[in-house]
Design an enzyme around this catalytic site. Structure first.
Site, short mmCIF file in Angstrom:
data_model
loop_
_atom_site.label_atom_id
_atom_site.label_comp_id
_atom_site.label_asym_id
_atom_site.label_seq_id
_atom_site.Cartn_x
_atom_site.Cartn_y
_atom_site.Cartn_z
N SER A 1 -6.96 -1.24 -3.38
CA SER A 1 -7.03 0.19 -3.70
C SER A 1 -5.72 0.60 -4.35
CB SER A 1 -7.32 1.01 -2.45
OG SER A 1 -6.39 0.75 -1.44
N GLY B 1 -5.06 3.83 -5.55
CA GLY B 1 -4.93 5.28 -5.60
C GLY B 1 -5.57 5.85 -6.85
N ALA B 2 -4.82 6.65 -7.58
CA ALA B 2 -5.33 7.29 -8.79
C ALA B 2 -5.62 6.29 -9.91
CB ALA B 2 -4.34 8.34 -9.29
N GLU B 3 -5.15 5.05 -9.75
CA GLU B 3 -5.40 4.03 -10.77
C GLU B 3 -6.74 3.33 -10.57
OE1 GLU B 3 -2.04 1.40 -11.82
OE2 GLU B 3 -0.90 2.56 -10.37
N GLY B 4 -7.38 3.51 -9.41
CA GLY B 4 -8.71 2.94 -9.22
C GLY B 4 -8.75 1.78 -8.25
N GLY C 1 -8.93 5.44 1.55
CA GLY C 1 -9.06 3.99 1.71
C GLY C 1 -10.12 3.62 2.72
N ASP C 2 -10.22 4.42 3.79
CA ASP C 2 -11.26 4.17 4.81
C ASP C 2 -12.64 4.39 4.23
OD1 ASP C 2 -9.04 3.97 6.51
OD2 ASP C 2 -9.11 6.11 6.95
#
Length: 298
Positions: A220, A222-225, A251-252
């Site tokens: 994961s 974040g905002a990058e996918g 993430g969960d």
């Protein structure tokens, strides 16, 4: 049935404020409390899709009763081990500028007999599930190789297992070869022992996990996918853009979505798209693990 393991659950207290001013008096606009912890969030998401879920871990004190009541209200089969210590509280400060500040308590101290009682409870629940999700930190008194121990027990019972942890919990858990792991960039960097610059370095480190016997690695970003690798293919999924209210628990949400896709036998590309959409929907709400289904289905 899915079995979620949350060894260090928390009461998530979301505190809203116009702007957080360190070193000054801060007056909250409003606050609310909800059942939290990584495995708890996974269970909440699974129940939104009406999946059968059992949950185990340690609970104690008033906070523990709040979490257990919330799980039972959602229809989760709660088999938590009661402890003498107090379940921790995690404070999420949501400021008007979009920043989220997390203040996390360490959790209770687990006694030897409490750990033994948990292991018996886990073994009993393992008989009725198909997939186990091991998530989050551990409290004092729990050995750092606990996830590795549980993964090996899962495999002896013929159960699939997903690991979402950090630090030494992740490193030692990987040695037991879980079917799937979901590290973020910081967790991959911990394993690598250095910063990872660019997607190619992230991929290279993820490939090292596959080489150690992991079935699937989903990173994961974040905002990058999301980045997916399984030994046969490498896929990338862009993040879905939304106005974020609280990114805690995204993430969960990804873990819950991927586990549902795995048991459904969905193709990896479809699984990634669903996970990204569900994470974005989660980010749009203030409570972790409470997804607006209308937004997700868009």
């Amino acid at each position: 049935m899915y079995l979620t393991v949350t060894l260090n659950p928390a009461v998530d207290k979301n505190c809203e404020i116009d702007r957080l001013r360190p070193g000054e008096v801060n007056r909250l606009a409003r606050s609310s409390a909800a059942a939290g912890g990584k495995g708890i969030n996974v269970a909440k998401i699974l129940r939104q899709f009406h999946m059968p879920v059992a949950a185990v871990g340690f609970l104690g004190g008033p906070g523990g009763r709040l979490i257990e009541d919330a799980m039972e209200k959602l229809g989760v089969e709660a088999y938590f081990t009661r402890i003498r210590g107090e379940t921790r509280t995690s404070v999420n400060v949501l400021s008007g500028d979009g920043l989220v500040t997390e203040i996390l308590e360490p959790g209770p101290v687990i006694e030897r007999k409490e750990l033994e009682a948990f292991r018996k409870q886990f073994s009993g629940c393992l008989e009725q599930c198909r997939m186990v999700v091991l998530s989050g930190s551990i409290p004092e008194g729990v050995p750092v190789d606990i996830y590795a121990q549980l993964i090996r027990e899962c495999h002896r019972a013929g159960r699939k297992v997903c690991l979402d942890a950090s630090g030494e919990l992740l490193r030692q858990g990987i040695a037991a070869k879980p079917d799937m792991v979901k590290p973020n960039r910081a967790e991959l960097e911990y394993l690598a022992g250095h910063k990872l610059f660019g997607m190619e370095e992230v991929k290279a480190q993820a490939r090292k996990l596959l080489a150690q016997g992991i079935g699937k690695v989903v990173v994961s970003l974040g905002a990058e996918g999301l980045l997916y690798l399984d030994g046969e293919q490498e896929l990338y999924q862009e993040a879905v853009r939304v106005r974020a209210a609280n990114t805690v628990g995204c993430g969960d949400t990804v873990v819950a979505s991927l586990c549902m896709s795995a048991l459904a036998g969905e193709e990896a590309a479809i699984a990634l798209r669903k996970a990204a959409a569900l994470a974005a929907a989660n980010a749009s709400t203030k409570e972790s693990g409470a997804v607006p289904m209308e937004l997700y289905l868009e």
